[in-house]
Design an enzyme around this catalytic site. Structure first.
Site, mmCIF file in Angstrom:
data_model
loop_
_atom_site.group_PDB
_atom_site.id
_atom_site.type_symbol
_atom_site.label_atom_id
_atom_site.label_comp_id
_atom_site.label_asym_id
_atom_site.label_seq_id
_atom_site.Cartn_x
_atom_site.Cartn_y
_atom_site.Cartn_z
ATOM 1 N N ASN A 47 0.836 -1.197 0.000
ATOM 2 C CA ASN A 47 0.000 0.000 0.000
ATOM 3 C C ASN A 47 0.870 1.246 0.000
ATOM 4 O OD1 ASN A 47 -2.596 -1.005 -0.052
ATOM 5 N ND2 ASN A 47 -2.478 -1.591 2.118
ATOM 6 N N HIS A 90 -9.567 0.074 -2.024
ATOM 7 C CA HIS A 90 -9.986 0.578 -0.711
ATOM 8 C C HIS A 90 -11.040 1.669 -0.800
ATOM 9 C CE1 HIS A 90 -6.078 -0.957 1.444
ATOM 10 N NE2 HIS A 90 -6.883 -1.923 1.055
ATOM 11 N N CYS A 100 -5.573 -7.391 -3.710
ATOM 12 C CA CYS A 100 -5.980 -6.986 -2.367
ATOM 13 C C CYS A 100 -7.180 -7.826 -1.970
ATOM 14 C CB CYS A 100 -6.344 -5.508 -2.394
ATOM 15 S SG CYS A 100 -7.033 -4.914 -0.837
ATOM 16 N N HIS A 101 -7.212 -8.256 -0.721
ATOM 17 C CA HIS A 101 -8.310 -9.121 -0.281
ATOM 18 C C HIS A 101 -9.483 -8.339 0.309
ATOM 19 C CE1 HIS A 101 -5.535 -9.358 3.435
ATOM 20 N NE2 HIS A 101 -6.156 -8.215 3.356
#
Lengths: 458, 458, 458, 458
Positions: D152, D211, D174-175
């Site tokens: 990140n 995100h 990304c999970h």
């Protein structure tokens, strides 16, 4: 040469300010003549302005004559018009309580409150329904007329005209840039020891949005004034507090007196000069309006609602007053633009127009402010230089919010308007606070919000 | 007022035509003075032009003086230049055999053969390697100079300058539009019974590409001339054969005499007026060049290679000849543009510049021809109206081919150049024929094609 | 698991080919059941297809049942439909005289004559008025149905559906790509000594337009087949004449037998593989159709109008014929797509859909052919790789012409349609010849051209 | 079938979390085998992870073997790699004091502090210089490797990889979306009375940024779950305060436990569902982080710096610990993606990739999060539906800031980074306060900021 005969319709023809500026400018334009129809929701006010016009055209300085009449029906004013002027307020001054006082209770300070921020959104919601009536009538009675918009919020009003009637020949005019040019002209006088040059000599590469306007180049007689400004603002004391000036202005009620410091701070921070009054610039970004003290630090004041109310209720001049006033240019371009459009030579000035490519930084179709060239029945925008990337991001963000507001007003969509409020850079409330504020604003102005599904009055 | 002192470098300074036009125009520009450096691969020719300059500046009509010298090294010419003029031929006249004669054997007729079609591609392949040398030297010695390109193919040469040095202040100038304005001006004289107005009074909304230029509006003193033209060309006999005129022109070797019929056919078919000479317009579409008879039917002729050769080998005037010729304006804008750029007031004229938004019909970055506004050290394109959709499709297709050629020349990629040949609207050969033609063209000009991986000579 | 109950409406339900393919595929889809309404201007033909369906569903291989009926009113067919299939011919076979025979007199050879070239334009002009009726009824009776278009010209028909009803859930299906996959699969068998893999194993990155489709990647089990093809086609004899094959095909009337040579020539010349039948590819560029001999050189033949007429007039099979034919998959994806849309798992296949970003080379909104992912009530296009620049220019040019034709058909604008004819890469006639050809085509088909302002019949 | 032999390089191979997840997932992937090179600035940590790997691969559940080694030189790790994993922290945990504690003193609360807000900007400034080293080595030693970014700020790191080496085959994983799918899956279990379905069954149309991800469609077995959610959140008590839950989470140090309320508030306000953890979503808009109380009202907590420090300093497990732990899937897709890329069938999952058209709402080239399809050596994004306009404006604003930060980091331009700070939606400080904050952040982390012209340390 005989003057060109034209018919002008003025919507908002009862106004004390704009309608009289228009009459003044026409009176000084010897190449124009014809008829001027004044229309207003306040018919008395238009009759009074007819008398003002009589006084002005009777002045010895007047160089032409127009037949001026008060018209009670919009359609009659527009029938056969070659030019339409729109300059209106969306409701009486008490509406502005909703625009500026309610947000201030939530910590949102808006020095002007007519363009951006929650106030700008509210004004747009009230104005667009009125514009729909205007456009329907223009489309019917004078679809080929050139339409000049002077109402705020400029971007959204002008965008509304085009959205409602895509063939309309409408653009928006604003003198805010002229004032910035004057400010630079006065620096030129200082720097070069010359008399202050006319603002037209301050050559600018202009871009952005109305009241959030930027320049990437400023030249005077071959001098690169941006380079010069960069040197000036690098001086250690340049950005010292201007709070004392601001407090003086507040005491003297000189709300519109410019300091220009925010425009210069834009140059320092973003490498392009803010080119509208600081009062406007600060409403597009969150940094200067954290408190009245911070605004003062930049030399800027908040025009109080109470002062606005007071001024609105002042007794008007007797029309005879104008018979005694020497007739002088107001500094507005309106007559020059009309002259150019009827064929008296080209004119380059700044206007607001849907982006056809002139502003590479903004989406096509969004109303932008740039230079443009007028000529006989022709208006061509001039391509602006690209902004530095961060300035571009700020402008794009503002344009995105405006686009939401425009769509919300056109579709009477209160939810979408609220989304615009949330996306506004001035709003850093919680979603609940923001809704509470917005609901109160809607409620206060509900009589001017026809067709919207409003929250029930509390 | 004292004239502004400048230094001009002229690449192609030995030319009989352009260099002398430049000298002529400078001699008539009282607000300019300074130095003019002539550079050319043919040093003798530059010396001769120095003598021509001496004769011209000695004429009584001359209103200023420039120090003119022949310079043998490009770097010396460019050092400290404020303005750079580029007007070159890529190789001697015999090269044009490849451009026009070889394609004609495959049925591809090209009246000019310097812009579009296989000829335009070949010229671009020869020119760009030379331009790389120019740009390297400009970047080193005068990176802030304004660079005027006059070489053909205009779009690709100007595009190459920008591709090779993105900060370059380069644009392309061409008088083709002026000639179209003169043609309209002469119609104005007929239609309105007035003396032929100056071309600048013919107000145009200009768009498209150099030599494939279109206008969507033509106005003179408030008259809509496009509407008038539409009525004229609707007359039954308007589009009758002009073969007799063409044959006369051919007999008299008046290759450049315009008929304008193709431009009008564009208006009839596509609702926008072709605004370059028909000789150029026909090279961008397949319809008019099916045969010499068809070209003649539109009043257009093919400039023969033999005539070009002959003219190239004519004995030049003695420089003293110029001492006897009255000095008259040539009609070129070059001195007016320079004056504007050094601060003697704005000028609006048509130029070629990478698309920054001024041409909504074409990709950003592609070099387009539009109106633009010059001012002190400033050049701003003016946004053109959109073309009707089919005209737009034709222009986009031409631009796509140009973009392929530019890329092919910059990367010396013969395969990509061949792809451009195949995509060219003039080429409807089989792929094998097209390759055979192109290989012959490459072979004939191989000495001017450094760095390309050419097919082995046959 | 019980099959999902659906209703399908089939417009063009009397067709001998497509309606029967659909019935065949449904009969082999055990997860589907429900109703199939056949609608056609030829009601007799739909009744016949109802009998065919009875025969097919009675076959022992059939794994499900649909209630099939002939419906005489379009609205009845569409009411409550979950899926709509459109596969129509715009007028009887004699109309195709205008499409292919008239242009051939002007030297324009069109092997298929249903997609591009003057024939494609003519078909579009006839088809779109019919589509307007379909769309009005779909919007009224089944606005949420998924609409499968199978008619040609695919791009323009599918584009018309979206233009007429922007919320429509319509896409176009074509098996042309499947055939190219089979051709590659058979090469895989040769190259790797394996049984021919199913076409789904030939993984492609697909782009472009229907019938002018290109692939930039072809992989099978990790093998880069494009790289392999590049090596194959570099062999000296690879591009030898295939005229003998073509003549054999002509003699045997095997018009649809593929050679693939043009697709490979695209790979050689433009570095991306043409991925439709050569019969289609050659109609988008001028190089292969200069003469029948040239077409034969690439192994391609022209389907004669006379053969089409003859075949159209063949006596149909007795429906009982189908009771005796073993039921086998046809290779079409239609049942798989329906299954996916009703929730039986995702499916990736190639379809035609307005460009939402999946084809970076073409304008947003234009109908393009790419891979896409179906899932329950969901269709998401997959982004294609960009084409090499010259291939991109060719495709863009074709798309520009299609956009003109679509607009012309929607607005019944014969002039605009003619502009599209002129802009077509197959047309290198003079403007007068082109008009003469087009006027004859219009005249021949005037009864299928309602609402167009046609030139008076000669 | 034999497993496919590959080489994987893991940058950040000493990490306690990600490197071990990778080893775990590889151990459970029977179709893969080969070598795994661990590289880290902390060589001891890689040696320890080699021991962890030995323990894990020795577990009875392990289905394949990789040769794992610790590598002290980056080049050695990358040489011949088929896959590269990057998951790093830019400096030790104490650096995060600058990211989160300093801004909190200015009222800027950042629950995560690794993606957006001033913390995200600071992390990017520290990370990109390290990435330049990685990319140089990748370009040299394994230019065709697939590069997985896990660091990140995801968008900026992945964007940096592409900016530094445009041919790189890099994407970001990304999970965060998986967790949102699990949350929906658990609702499905409640609503439909079924066992919780696997997350892959929750079909989503995904868009936006890592995100700050949004979904416009959520379906499960044909059920429209967005419609269902709209009904649920309309319940009067749905948006009641979750402060009690938040306080419990704070007490129990369960910082990562999701409430999902902010995602639902996005749905309520903007008509699209926020689809990342609320901890992340709140960092992109100013409304939820006005105070810790406000965050708690939505059930969200702030991970304290002190807790992060404490956790970083915990004693690591003995590698033997892993020999005793049953080996279970971690929920990460990494092995599935590798399998797909080496040819074991297609896979659709969500990843981060430069926008090639898949996200119509955002500029081309910006790294976006969408679904994509993996297949043998191939990655194709799937086009997302457009967001509602206000959501789109919010996402565009965030992307604009990211683009500024990326450019600032690549050019080491502190001024531009500060412009990004000012444009950040979380920052509504005065320009002086903002600079004071940012200068302190820079100062605290100066040793990780090579090449930047930093303000002198105070």
């Amino acid at each position: 040469m005989k003057p060109t005969e034209i018919k002008i319709a003025c919507i908002g023809g009862g106004s004390r300010y704009w309608a009289r500026v228009l009459i003044n400018e026409l009176a000084l334009a010897p190449r124009l003549a014809g008829r001027l129809d004044l229309y207003d929701v306040n018919l008395d006010a238009t009759h009074r302005n007819v008398q003002v016009a009589a006084a002005i055209f009777a002045r010895p300085e007047a160089r032409t004559r127009f037949k001026v009449r008060a018209v009670s029906r919009l359609d009659d004013a527009l029938k056969g018009a070659d030019f339409v002027m729109i300059s209106i307020e969306p409701g009486e001054m008490e509406m502005r309580y909703a625009d500026v006082v309610i947000p201030s209770r939530y910590g949102i300070l808006q020095p002007c409150g007519d363009t951006a921020g929650p106030a700008g959104t509210m004004r747009a919601l009230r104005t667009l329904p009125l514009y729909e009536g205007f456009v329907r009538s223009i489309e019917k009675h004078c679809p080929k007329a050139w339409v000049f918009n002077y109402s705020n919020p400029m971007t959204i009003c002008t965008g509304g005209l085009h959205a409602l009637f895509p063939q309309i020949k409408a653009f928006g005019c604003c003198h805010e840039v002229f004032a910035s040019q004057h400010r630079i002209a006065s620096l030129v006088a200082d720097w070069f020891g010359v008399p202050e040059p006319p603002r037209q000599e301050i050559a600018i590469d202009l871009t952005g949005l109305n009241h959030f306007t930027w320049v990437t180049e400023v030249r005077w007689k071959g001098h690169d004034l941006i380079a010069r400004l960069r040197r000036e603002i690098a001086a250690p004391e340049f950005f010292r507090s201007r709070a004392r000036d601001a407090r003086r202005r507040k005491r003297l009620e000189r709300w519109f007196e410019p300091s220009g410091m925010v425009g210069y701070d834009f140059l320092r921070r973003f490498d392009a000069l803010g080119f509208a009054g600081d009062r406007h610039l600060v409403e597009f970004v969150p940094w200067y309006v954290r408190s009245e003290a911070e605004l003062h630090r930049w030399g800027t004041t908040i025009t109080p609602y109470s002062w606005r109310l007071r001024r609105a209720n002042l007794v008007d001049h007797d029309p005879k007053h104008y018979a005694r006033q020497p007739l002088r240019p107001t500094g507005e371009d309106v007559a020059r633009i009309i002259e150019s459009l009827v064929g008296h030579g080209p004119l380059i000035t700044n206007i607001n127009l849907p982006n056809r490519g002139q502003t590479p930084d903004l989406p096509l179709g969004h109303v932008v402010e740039t230079n443009a060239r007028f000529d006989q029945n022709s208006l061509s925008p001039i391509v602006a230089k690209a902004l530095p990337p961060a300035a571009c991001a700020l402008v794009r963000r503002a344009a995105d919010v405006q686009a939401l507001v425009l769509r919300a007003a056109l579709t009477r969509d209160v939810d979408l308007a609220f989304q615009a409020i949330l996306a506004d850079p001035l709003v850093s409330l919680t979603t609940d606070q923001a809704w509470s504020m917005f609901a109160a604003m809607l409620n206060h102005t509900r009589k001017m919000l026809p067709g919207y599904r409003l929250p029930s009055a509390s």
